[in-house]
Motif scaffolding. Structure first.
Motif, mmCIF file in Angstrom:
data_model
loop_
_atom_site.group_PDB
_atom_site.id
_atom_site.type_symbol
_atom_site.label_atom_id
_atom_site.label_comp_id
_atom_site.label_asym_id
_atom_site.label_seq_id
_atom_site.Cartn_x
_atom_site.Cartn_y
_atom_site.Cartn_z
ATOM 1 N N SER A 85 -11.554 40.560 -6.115
ATOM 2 C CA SER A 85 -12.463 40.084 -7.149
ATOM 3 C C SER A 85 -12.004 40.638 -8.478
ATOM 4 N N PHE A 86 -12.236 39.878 -9.494
ATOM 5 C CA PHE A 86 -11.842 40.267 -10.839
ATOM 6 C C PHE A 86 -12.935 39.852 -11.791
ATOM 7 N N THR A 87 -13.443 40.790 -12.555
ATOM 8 C CA THR A 87 -14.452 40.480 -13.550
ATOM 9 C C THR A 87 -13.803 40.588 -14.911
ATOM 10 N N GLY A 88 -13.848 39.513 -15.653
ATOM 11 C CA GLY A 88 -13.221 39.499 -16.963
ATOM 12 C C GLY A 88 -14.154 38.956 -18.021
ATOM 13 N N PHE A 89 -13.733 39.079 -19.249
ATOM 14 C CA PHE A 89 -14.536 38.603 -20.364
ATOM 15 C C PHE A 89 -13.769 37.558 -21.155
ATOM 16 N N VAL A 90 -13.125 36.660 -20.431
ATOM 17 C CA VAL A 90 -12.340 35.600 -21.045
ATOM 18 C C VAL A 90 -12.874 34.269 -20.534
ATOM 19 N N SER A 91 -13.510 33.499 -21.412
ATOM 20 C CA SER A 91 -14.067 32.229 -20.971
ATOM 21 C C SER A 91 -13.020 31.121 -20.930
ATOM 22 N N LYS A 92 -11.894 31.318 -21.627
ATOM 23 C CA LYS A 92 -10.792 30.362 -21.550
ATOM 24 C C LYS A 92 -9.512 31.168 -21.407
ATOM 25 N N GLY A 93 -8.878 31.017 -20.247
ATOM 26 C CA GLY A 93 -7.685 31.806 -19.987
ATOM 27 C C GLY A 93 -6.882 31.235 -18.850
ATOM 28 N N ALA A 94 -5.832 31.949 -18.493
ATOM 29 C CA ALA A 94 -4.965 31.527 -17.393
ATOM 30 C C ALA A 94 -4.291 32.753 -16.805
ATOM 31 N N VAL A 95 -3.913 32.634 -15.550
ATOM 32 C CA VAL A 95 -3.196 33.700 -14.865
ATOM 33 C C VAL A 95 -2.105 33.077 -14.008
ATOM 34 N N VAL A 96 -0.957 33.753 -13.964
ATOM 35 C CA VAL A 96 0.139 33.341 -13.092
ATOM 36 C C VAL A 96 0.356 34.458 -12.089
ATOM 37 N N TYR A 97 0.243 34.122 -10.811
ATOM 38 C CA TYR A 97 0.517 35.063 -9.732
ATOM 39 C C TYR A 97 1.852 34.699 -9.099
ATOM 40 N N VAL A 98 2.615 35.712 -8.701
ATOM 41 C CA VAL A 98 3.911 35.476 -8.067
ATOM 42 C C VAL A 98 4.009 36.223 -6.749
ATOM 43 N N SER A 99 4.849 35.690 -5.883
ATOM 44 C CA SER A 99 5.104 36.298 -4.588
ATOM 45 C C SER A 99 6.507 35.902 -4.176
ATOM 46 N N SER A 100 7.221 36.821 -3.570
ATOM 47 C CA SER A 100 8.533 36.447 -3.047
ATOM 48 C C SER A 100 8.869 37.334 -1.857
ATOM 49 N N THR A 101 9.593 36.760 -0.950
ATOM 50 C CA THR A 101 10.066 37.497 0.211
ATOM 51 C C THR A 101 11.534 37.177 0.401
ATOM 52 N N LYS A 102 12.188 37.916 1.249
ATOM 53 C CA LYS A 102 13.607 37.644 1.527
ATOM 54 C C LYS A 102 13.775 36.308 2.236
ATOM 55 N N GLU A 103 12.750 35.900 2.974
ATOM 56 C CA GLU A 103 12.855 34.669 3.769
ATOM 57 C C GLU A 103 12.584 33.405 2.949
ATOM 58 N N THR A 104 11.888 33.536 1.834
ATOM 59 C CA THR A 104 11.513 32.341 1.063
ATOM 60 C C THR A 104 11.927 32.498 -0.392
ATOM 61 N N CYS A 105 11.925 31.384 -1.101
ATOM 62 C CA CYS A 105 12.218 31.454 -2.531
ATOM 63 C C CYS A 105 11.007 32.030 -3.261
ATOM 64 N N SER A 106 11.229 32.478 -4.460
ATOM 65 C CA SER A 106 10.126 33.007 -5.258
ATOM 66 C C SER A 106 9.168 31.873 -5.599
ATOM 67 N N VAL A 107 7.899 32.119 -5.379
ATOM 68 C CA VAL A 107 6.861 31.114 -5.602
ATOM 69 C C VAL A 107 5.877 31.656 -6.625
ATOM 70 N N ALA A 108 5.307 30.753 -7.426
ATOM 71 C CA ALA A 108 4.297 31.145 -8.410
ATOM 72 C C ALA A 108 3.123 30.186 -8.343
ATOM 73 N N TRP A 109 1.957 30.724 -8.680
ATOM 74 C CA TRP A 109 0.719 29.955 -8.722
ATOM 75 C C TRP A 109 0.103 30.138 -10.094
#
Length: 165
Positions: free
Chosen positions: A53-77
């Motif tokens: 959970s994340f509580t923030g004070f931004v009514s208009k915003g964006a976030v990019v999450y990333v994940s990568s493993t040796k088995e897969t290419c780097s992915v972002a959301w």
């Protein structure tokens, strides 16, 4: 004056619940704060198959999450949201969400302005996306919690990041 400041803060209050359906930890790589650029920390990492959970004070915003493993290419959301103050606009402006997912290199190239334009053009407060290359998936919903006298008291942002099998 203090009551007015408290009310203004309430309109900026977003409670995000983010679920990671991947087998790796996801880290916030980018946090865009259009409505209040100098507030709060970045969203926390999300453990593998975990929820944060994340509580923030931004009514208009964006976030990019990333994940990568040796088995897969780097992915972002990418998750972008806009929760306008409905009492300042006639007719009221609806909540909006924009999501994207795919190769990290593609998501990283998106400028803040490009993301904001896609968010402004978003049709609704609930969206989903799947990337055909990485099989990354994302689903998000932004809705107000209504209190006494039908006044929104909180805004809940639910997002689920995953990879289709």
């Amino acid at each position: 004056m203090a009551a007015m400041q408290k009310q203004d803060m309430r309109w900026e209050h977003i409670v995000a619940k983010m679920k990671n359906q991947t087998p790796t930890v996801m880290h916030c790589e980018r946090y865009i704060k259009w409505s209040m650029p100098d507030t709060g920390p970045s969203p926390p990492p999300i453990e593998a198959t975990g929820v944060t959970s994340f509580t923030g004070f931004v009514s208009k915003g964006a976030v990019v999450y990333v994940s990568s493993t040796k088995e897969t290419c780097s992915v972002a959301w990418l998750l972008a949201w806009d929760r306008p103050d409905k009492y300042y606009f006639i007719p009221p402006c609806p909540n909006k969400v924009y999501v994207a997912c795919g190769p990290k290199s593609v998501i990283e190239k998106m400028s803040d302005e490009e993301i904001q334009k896609k968010l402004d053009d978003a049709p609704s407060a609930e969206v989903a996306a799947i990337d055909p290359i990485t099989k990354a998936t994302v689903h998000a919903k932004l809705e107000d919690t209504i209190g006494i006298e039908m006044i929104p008291i909180d805004t809940a942002l639910d997002a689920c990041f995953g990879v289709a099998v």
